[in-house]
Every structure is written in structure tokens, then in C-alpha cells.
Motif scaffolding. Structure first.
Motif, PDB file in Angstrom:
ATOM      1  N   ASP A 173       0.814  -1.220   0.000  1.00 58.87           N
ATOM      2  CA  ASP A 173       0.000   0.000   0.000  1.00 58.87           C
ATOM      3  C   ASP A 173       0.848   1.270   0.000  1.00 58.87           C
ATOM      4  O   ASP A 173       0.356   2.357   0.267  1.00 58.87           O
ATOM      5  N   ILE A 198       2.152   7.685   0.369  1.00 58.57           N
ATOM      6  CA  ILE A 198       3.247   8.243  -0.433  1.00 58.57           C
ATOM      7  C   ILE A 198       4.419   8.545   0.488  1.00 58.57           C
ATOM      8  O   ILE A 198       4.308   9.354   1.410  1.00 58.57           O
ATOM      9  N   LYS A 210      -2.762   5.421  -2.122  1.00 59.37           N
ATOM     10  CA  LYS A 210      -1.588   4.793  -1.512  1.00 59.37           C
ATOM     11  C   LYS A 210      -0.976   5.714  -0.449  1.00 59.37           C
ATOM     12  O   LYS A 210      -1.246   6.914  -0.399  1.00 59.37           O
ATOM     13  N   GLN A 249      -2.743   8.643  -9.929  1.00 61.92           N
ATOM     14  CA  GLN A 249      -3.055   7.214  -9.818  1.00 61.92           C
ATOM     15  C   GLN A 249      -2.653   6.618  -8.465  1.00 61.92           C
ATOM     16  O   GLN A 249      -3.080   5.515  -8.117  1.00 61.92           O
ATOM     17  N   TYR A 250      -1.867   7.353  -7.695  1.00 63.55           N
ATOM     18  CA  TYR A 250      -1.391   6.840  -6.406  1.00 63.55           C
ATOM     19  C   TYR A 250      -2.107   7.473  -5.215  1.00 63.55           C
ATOM     20  O   TYR A 250      -1.666   7.323  -4.079  1.00 63.55           O
ATOM     21  N   LYS A 251      -3.211   8.149  -5.456  1.00 61.63           N
ATOM     22  CA  LYS A 251      -3.882   8.868  -4.367  1.00 61.63           C
ATOM     23  C   LYS A 251      -4.419   7.950  -3.276  1.00 61.63           C
ATOM     24  O   LYS A 251      -4.644   8.393  -2.147  1.00 61.63           O
ATOM     25  N   VAL A 301       3.882   3.793  -1.970  1.00 61.79           N
ATOM     26  CA  VAL A 301       4.645   4.224  -3.136  1.00 61.79           C
ATOM     27  C   VAL A 301       5.790   5.099  -2.638  1.00 61.79           C
ATOM     28  O   VAL A 301       5.567   6.036  -1.864  1.00 61.79           O
ATOM     29  N   LEU A 326       0.884  11.818 -10.770  1.00 61.96           N
ATOM     30  CA  LEU A 326       0.863  10.985  -9.566  1.00 61.96           C
ATOM     31  C   LEU A 326      -0.550  10.676  -9.093  1.00 61.96           C
ATOM     32  O   LEU A 326      -0.721   9.969  -8.092  1.00 61.96           O
TER      33      LEU A 326
END
Length: 319
Positions: free
Chosen positions: A129, A175, A173, A169-171, A131, A167
């Protein structure tokens, strides 16, 4: 104790009359015999200084005694000699150029990513979960980066805000941002939060501290630094070389500046090509009339360039 130290640090803390502070701080650094580069802004300090161990200790103690800078986390490297030739202290609008100057939107003193100590970053970085995001420039992450980290195609940190949409697409996750010493992450993580990312972290002390406290595990390659060393080793656990020679493609971790001062490109070049190309990235640079003498290091004292008035006017308009 080592004869010489190099100190890397930053501090977001309001400085009244920062321009005068910069002038006074330059005199103070010179009185200690220090060399280095410090940026002073209304928002704080960003510096790398080098000198004998006694002078460096005096410098750290003096800044820590000032309540504005008491929280500075100095990263201290033992070095064979000073890592700079001269001492520069300059007043600028930001301590790291991002273009994010509205404190109502981005203010690291009020809101930024959750700070992760190196051991906690190490424990989290490989989770499904998570990035891991490198917020540094191309020439930096091409020399070394964390295994499986996301990198962005940026020439300078001021290009980072324009890449936020990539970025999205990683919301969903976590970070985990990182940079050399932590300073860029303060604004990068703050901007991510402003743009709707909800679970944002940053590596406290950056790659340099991670190398000292977590052995640099899974950091592949070397870390670019902004002094005459150009790069430093980080990983003592599972080191690998990921960068390749700009000229022949052979793996190398040697980073240099092109010997042509009008190019001055940061690039990796193996030892053999370095001498064959005389420290240049191309034959055209090798033949340039202002080419500097190559001594094998690829580091040069900055040569003043003619002012590009058109570029300067463009920057002023953008501001």
C-alpha cells in the motif's frame, strides 16, 4: 575525530531582515574559516558548510543556541579535506527553489508530510500500500535512487508542481517522499497534501541520514551532493551501481560536470572516457575554446557567465 567535517542542514524558521542576516552570517562563517554554500530566505536556512572539526562544532553550537534554529538536524560527514573552495551566503526568495511562495497554500512550518525516521522508512517502503517517490532532479536520481522508487522527469525542483497530475493514480496509496537531506520533501509533501493526497510521509534527514542510520539498504547507486565531492556512498548493506557512462554505456558511478563551462552538464562518465574526452560530454565541448583543464575530478569553481538578459526578464515576468 576527523580533521575535517562537512555539514548538511536546513531549517524552515522565519528570519526577520533575512537579507541583513545573510550578510552578517557570511562574516561569521568566514571568521570560523568555513567554506560552503548557504541560502538564506525569509522562510529559513539551507546550507552545506565544511571546515575543520572544531570550527564545525562551533558553528553547530552557535546555530543551536539561537531559538530560531534550535531544531536543526545537522548531517555530519567526516571528510579528508574541505568540500568547497569558497564561502558563499546568499539571500534568495526561497531556501529551495520551488515557485511555491504562497504561505497560505504551502507552509512547511504549519503543514507537511509525516516525518519518518530511517528505520521506519525502511520498515514501510516495501509494503503493497506504499509508493516511494523521489522528488529530486533527473541528474540526481540517474546516479542513485531507492529500489522501485517512482522518479519524475524534472530538470529542477521547480518543475515538480507541474508533475503532480502524473501521480494522481497513487492517491489511494501511502506516499513516502525522499530527497538528499529532506528539504525538498518539506514542500513536495505539503503540495501533495494540498492537492488531495491524504497519506503523505517524508524521509526525515533524507538519503544522507538514511545511509548513516539504516545502512542505506536498497538505495541503489550513489547519492549526488552539492559540493566538490559530487557524490557519496550511501549503501553499506547491498550496494549496486545503476548509472552508466554517458559516452560508452559502461556501468560507472562517477558523476562530473562537463569541462566546457558553457555546457557544465551534470553527467556520469567512466574513468577511461573521462581522460579520452578530457572531461567533456561531447567532441564539440572538447574543442570549445573556454574548456577548463580536466584533473580527473570533474569539479570546477564556478566561472561567471555573461548575464542572459532575455532569460532574466522572462524569469522576472514569471515571478
Amino acid at each position: 575525530m576527523a580533521k575535517y567535517n562537512t555539514l548538511l542542514y536546513y531549517c524552515y524558521s522565519a528570519i526577520a531582515d533575512a537579507e541583513q542576516f545573510a550578510a552578517d552570517h557570511l562574516k561569521f562563517c568566514k571568521s570560523l574559516g568555513l567554506v560552503g554554500r548557504i541560502i538564506v530566505a525569509d522562510e529559513g536556512l539551507n546550507g552545506t558548510v565544511s571546515g575543520n572539526s572544531e570550527s564545525c562544532k562551533t558553528y553547530m553550537d552557535t546555530l543551536h543556541a539561537d531559538e530560531r534554529f534550535a531544531a536543526i538536524d545537522f548531517k555530519v560527514d567526516e571528510v579528508d579535506g574541505p568540500s568547497f573552495i569558497k564561502m558563499h551566503v546568499r539571500y534568495k526568495s526561497e531556501i529551495v527553489h520551488s515557485g511555491l511562495r504562497d504561505p497560505k497554500i504551502i507552509n512547511p512550518q504549519e503543514k507537511t508530510g509525516k516525518h519518518l525516521e530511517p528505520k521506519d522508512f525502511l520498515a514501510m517502503k516495501d509494503r503493497d500500500d506504499v509508493v516511494v517517490l523521489d522528488v529530486r532532479s533527473n541528474y540526481e536520481h540517474s546516479l542513485g535512487k531507492f529500489k522501485n522508487a517512482i522518479t519524475l522527469d524534472i530538470e529542477n525542483f521547480r518543475d515538480f508542481p507541474a508533475k503532480i497530475n502524473e501521480l494522481a493514480q497513487y492517491k489511494d496509496k501511502k506516499i513516502l517522499t525522499y530527497c538528499t537531506g529532506g528539504i525538498k520533501c518539506e514542500k513536495a509533501s505539503a503540495l501533495l497534501l494540498h492537492e488531495g493526497f491524504t497519506d503523505v510521509y517524508q524521509l526525515h534527514g533524507g538519503i544522507i541520514k538514511y545511509g548513516k542510520e539504516a545502512g542505506g539498504q536498497d538505495f541503489e547507486g550513489k547519492c549526488y551532493v552539492f559540493d566538490n565531492r559530487l557524490s557519496v556512498d550511501v549503501n553499506s548493506v547491498n550496494p549496486v551501481v545503476i548509472s552508466t557512462c554517458f559516452n560508452c554505456g559502461k556501468h560507472t558511478d562517477k558523476m562530473i560536470n562537463c569541462a566546457n563551462p558553457e555546457c557544465n552538464e551534470h553527467f556520469t562518465q567512466c574513468e577511461e572516457c573521462g581522460w579520452q574526452m578530457d572531461g567533456c560530454c561531447s567532441d564539440a565541448c572538447k574543442q570549445h575554446p573556454r574548456k577548463r583543464e580536466y584533473d580527473g575530478t570533474g569539479y570546477y569553481v564556478k566561472v561567471p557567465q555573461p548575464v542572459n538578459t532575455a532569460k532574466k526578464a522572462k524569469i522576472k515576468l514569471a515571478e
